[in-house]
Scaffold this active site. Structure first.
Site, PDB file in Angstrom:
ATOM      1  N   LYS A   1      -2.496  42.061  29.418  1.00  0.00           N
ATOM      2  CA  LYS A   1      -2.234  40.620  29.468  1.00  0.00           C
ATOM      3  C   LYS A   1      -0.764  40.406  29.782  1.00  0.00           C
ATOM      4  O   LYS A   1       0.091  41.073  29.193  1.00  0.00           O
ATOM      5  CB  LYS A   1      -2.609  39.996  28.118  1.00  0.00           C
ATOM      6  CG  LYS A   1      -2.529  38.471  28.078  1.00  0.00           C
ATOM      7  CD  LYS A   1      -2.954  37.912  26.712  1.00  0.00           C
ATOM      8  CE  LYS A   1      -3.003  36.388  26.719  1.00  0.00           C
ATOM      9  NZ  LYS A   1      -3.443  35.838  25.404  1.00  0.00           N
TER      10      LYS A   1
ATOM     11  N   SER B   1      -7.751  33.187  21.122  1.00  0.00           N
ATOM     12  CA  SER B   1      -7.524  33.595  22.516  1.00  0.00           C
ATOM     13  C   SER B   1      -8.016  34.987  22.897  1.00  0.00           C
ATOM     14  O   SER B   1      -8.007  35.335  24.076  1.00  0.00           O
ATOM     15  CB  SER B   1      -6.034  33.506  22.849  1.00  0.00           C
ATOM     16  OG  SER B   1      -5.662  32.171  23.057  1.00  0.00           O
TER      17      SER B   1
ATOM     18  N   SER C   1      -6.959  32.005  25.719  1.00  0.00           N
ATOM     19  CA  SER C   1      -5.984  32.180  26.776  1.00  0.00           C
ATOM     20  C   SER C   1      -6.073  33.536  27.474  1.00  0.00           C
ATOM     21  O   SER C   1      -5.581  33.669  28.587  1.00  0.00           O
ATOM     22  CB  SER C   1      -4.570  32.027  26.210  1.00  0.00           C
ATOM     23  OG  SER C   1      -4.264  33.085  25.320  1.00  0.00           O
TER      24      SER C   1
END
Lengths: 95, 494
Positions: free
Chosen positions: B78, B182, B158
Site C-alpha cells: 500500500k 480500511s 481505503s
C-alpha cells in the site's frame, strides 16, 4: 453550534489551507452537516466517564536520552523543494 | 505448469522451497499479470526492475539453502508505507515526488523475510475513504462486476488497490492499513481475507500517519493461512514506535486448527441495523449456524454504545489527522506552491496539495480542537470511546470472539456515494468500533450477493488474541468454501 462563513475562514486560516471565496459557503454547509450528525453524541450520558487516552494498557516506554541516529543530512535534504547548504529555504520571514 | 499467479501464498512458498519454480519465474508471472491489469489502476507505482533484482537475490538464498519465511514471494505494498528510494505518495498530490530516505519497519520486516516488492498500491488519499475514489491518482476499479453487468464498481477502501490486486491475482498478498475498517471492508467487498491486528501488534514507524490512536497495519491475502504467514512476518516489537507492544509474536500458522468446539461466539444485537440488506443478515445467521453445528456456543451479547461509534470516530480521526497532516507545509518534502510570504506559501501549497475529502477532514479536525470546542467535541468523543471499549470488555467476559458482518452491503458503483460524505462514512459501521477499542478484527469471504458480489463476515477478538480470531476464521473459510473468482475482463481492456 453552527459554522458560518467567518468560522470557515478562521478555521481554514488555522489549518493553513487557502479556501477560494466561492468554496467558503459550500464548505460551511458540508461542515454543518457533519457536525449536526456528530451532535448525536450529546445524547450519551458520559458523566463520571474518563476520556480514553490509550486503547491498550501500556506504559510509555523510556530510553536513555542519548543520540542513537543521525549524520545523514544529505538524505534528509534530498526531498526538499528548495534548500541551500543543508538548510531548508523558505520565503523571507524577518524583514 | 499451472498459472503461478493463482497459487496461494502458502502454496507458492512451498513451491519455492521444493524448487518447483524459481523466485524469478514466480515474479515474472506476477509482473505479466500486473502489466495486463492496468485498467484496474491498482498500482500507483510499478517497480518491475526492483522486483526482479529482489527475486534474483531470493533465488541466490534458495540455492544456498538459506530461506526466509517469505523467500521469493511477490507482494504489493500500500502506498502509505515508506519505501526507501521508491516514490511514496499516500495517493496525495502533496507528496509529489517524495522518495523516502528510509524504509518502514513493516516493509523492512517483509524484505528481511525474503519477500519481493512488485510496486506501490493505490489507496484513498491519506487512507481517508471507503471506496478508493479520493486518490489523486484516480479510482481503483474492482475486479468484480455484478452478474451480467459491465458497470465499474469500487474495490472498497481505503486499501482498495491492495484488495483489487490480491483479488485479481496480481500479487500473492499485500499490506494494508486500517483506521476505521480500511483493511476489512475492502477485503470483504473484494472477496479476500484481511486482518487488522490489535493496536500495538505491528509497528507504525514509517507508515504515513492518519489517526495515530487508530491506525494499524495488517495483511490482505486470498486465504486465512496466507494472512497468518504474512502477519507473523510483519509483527513484532519496534523501539522506533513507542506504542508498539513488547510481547512475543506467536506462530499464527499453528493456530489455524479450524477447531471451534466449545468456542463461545458472541452475536452483538446492536449490529442488527435497520436498512441492512436481507442477504447480509442471512449470511450472518448462516455463519453463526456453521459455528453452532461445529460445536461452538452462540451467545447473544450487547454492545450498547455501538450506534455512537461512527460519530465518535468522525471527531477523533479528523482531530488526529489535522494534527498529523500539519507537517505537509511545502518546506521539507513534496509539493510547494509559491506564495507572497511564508503563510501564503503554506496556504497555497496545502490548498493545491490536499484533495477535497482531506481538506474537509482537516477543517473538521481543526474546528473540534479549536479553543472553546475541545471539551464539547473531542473530550466528549473520547469519553464515548471509553464506553465503547468498556462494552467490548464486558462482552469478552462472556465470549471468546464476536461474529458480525464486515460491511453493510456489497461493492457499489463508482460515483454512487461520493457526493454524500455521511453515506460514505456508513460503510464502516461494523468495523469502526474495533479501531476505537484497539481490538483485532478479521474479514473472511463467506458468500455472494444475489448479484454475484462477495460478502464478508468479521470476527473480533480480545486484545493480542489474533490466534483465536485466525482459528475462527480458518473454520469459517472452510465452512463457507468460497471459491468464486472475478472474470478477468480487465485483460481484454488492457
Amino acid at each position: 453550534m453552527s459554522v458560518d462563513k467567518d468560522t470557515v475562514m478562521r478555521v481554514a486560516r488555522l489549518a493553513r489551507i487557502a479556501i477560494p471565496e466561492d468554496r467558503v459557503l459550500p464548505m460551511a454547509e458540508e461542515l454543518n452537516r457533519i457536525l449536526a450528525w456528530v451532535e448525536q453524541l450529546n445524547s450519551v450520558d458520559t458523566s463520571g466517564v474518563e476520556p480514553l487516552t490509550s486503547v491498550v494498557k501500556m506504559d510509555l516506554k523510556r530510553r536513555a536520552d542519548k543520540v542513537t541516529d543521525g549524520g545523514y543530512a544529505g538524505d534528509l535534504m534530498a526531498n526538499a523543494p528548495l534548500s541551500e547548504d543543508n538548510f531548508f529555504a523558505v520565503p523571507k520571514v524577518v524583514e | 505448469m499451472t498459472d503461478l499467479t493463482s497459487l496461494s501464498l502458502a502454496e507458492a512458498r512451498d513451491g519455492i522451497r521444493a524448487r518447483a519454480f524459481s523466485a524469478v519465474e514466480l515474479t515474472q508471472a506476477h509482473l505479466r499479470s500486473m502489466e495486463a491489469a492496468r485498467a484496474l489502476n491498482a498500482f500507483i507505482t510499478e517497480t518491475p526492475q526492483h522486483a526482479l533484482a529482489m527475486a534474483r537475490e531470493a533465488d541466490g538464498r534458495v540455492a544456498e539453502g538459506n530461506l526466509g519465511a517469505l523467500e521469493g514471494l511477490p507482494l504489493g505494498i500500500k502506498d502509505l508505507f515508506c519505501t526507501r528510494g521508491v516514490l511514496t505518495t499516500a495517493a496525495s498530490h502533496i507528496l509529489h515526488g517524495f522518495k523516502p530516505p528510509y524504509e518502514s519497519t513493516v516493509t523492512a520486516n517483509l524484505w528481511r523475510a525474503g519477500a519481493v516488492m512488485l510496486g506501490k498500491l493505490n489507496l484513498d488519499e491519506f487512507a481517508m475513504g471507503s471506496s478508493n475514489e479520493t486518490s489523486y491518482y484516480g479510482p481503483v476499479l474492482s475486479p468484480w462486476r455484478r452478474r451480467g453487468s459491465n458497470v465499474d464498481l469500487v474495490p472498497g477502501g481505503s486499501s482498495g488497490g491492495s484488495a483489487a490486486a490480491v483479488a485479481a491475482e496480481l500479487c500473492l498478498g499485500a499490506t494494508g492499513t486500517d483506521t476505521g475498517g480500511s483493511i476489512r471492508q475492502p477485503a470483504a467487498v473484494a472477496g479476500i481475507c484481511g486482518i487488522k491486528p490489535t493496536y500495538g501488534r505491528v509497528s507504525r514507524w514509517g507508515i504515513v500517519a492518519f489517526a495515530s490512536s487508530l491506525d494499524q497495519a495488517g495483511p490482505m491475502a486470498r486465504t486465512v493461512k496466507d494472512c497468518a504467514i504474512l502477519l507473523k512476518a510483519m509483527a513484532g516489537h519496534d523501539p522506533k514506535d513507542s506504542t508498539c507492544a513488547n510481547i512475543g509474536v506467536p506462530d499464527y500458522e499453528k493456530a489455524l486448527t479450524r477447531d471451534v468446539r466449545g468456542l463461545r461466539v458472541g452475536i452483538p444485537r446492536e449490529y442488527r441495523i435497520d436498512g441492512t440488506p436481507v442477504e447480509i443478515d442471512a449470511l450472518w445467521a448462516r455463519g453463526a449456524q456453521w459455528l453452532r453445528d461445529a460445536g461452538a456456543e452462540i451467545i447473544e451479547v450487547s454492545l450498547p454504545h455501538t450506534q455512537y461509534a461512527l460519530a465518535a470516530y468522525y471527531i477523533v480521526a479528523p482531530a488526529e489527522a489535522s494534527s498529523n497532516l500539519a507537517r505537509y507545509d511545502g518546506v521539507r518534502f513534496g509539493l510547494r506552491e509559491a506564495g507572497s510570504d511564508i503563510t501564503d506559501m503554506y496556504e497555497k501549497t496545502r490548498a493545491a496539495g490536499f484533495g477535497r475529502e482531506v481538506q474537509r477532514r482537516i477543517l473538521i479536525g481543526t474546528y473540534v480542537l479549536s479553543a472553546g470546542y475541545y471539551d464539547a467535541y473531542y473530550l466528549k468523543a473520547q469519553r464515548v470511546r471509553s464506553l465503547i471499549k468498556r462494552d467490548f470488555e464486558q462482552a469478552f467476559e462472556k465470549v471468546d470472539v464476536l461474529l458480525t458482518p464486515t460491511a453493510p452491503g456489497p461493492a457499489f458503483g463508482i460515483g454512487e456515494k461520493s457526493d454524500d460524505p455521511i453515506s460514505m462514512y456508513l460503510n464502516d459501521v461494523f468495523t469502526v468500533t474495533v479501531n476505537l477499542a484497539g481490538l483485532p478484527g478479521m474479514s473472511v469471504p463467506a458468500g455472494l450477493s444475489a448479484e454475484g458480489l462477495p460478502l464478508g463476515l468479521q470476527v473480533i477478538g480480545r486484545p493480542f488474541d489474533e490466534e483465536t480470531v485466525l482459528r475462527t476464521c480458518s473454520f469459517l473459510e472452510e465452512a463457507a468454501a468460497f471459491k468464486a473468482k472475478p472474470e478477468a475482463w480487465w485483460r481484454a481492456v488492457a
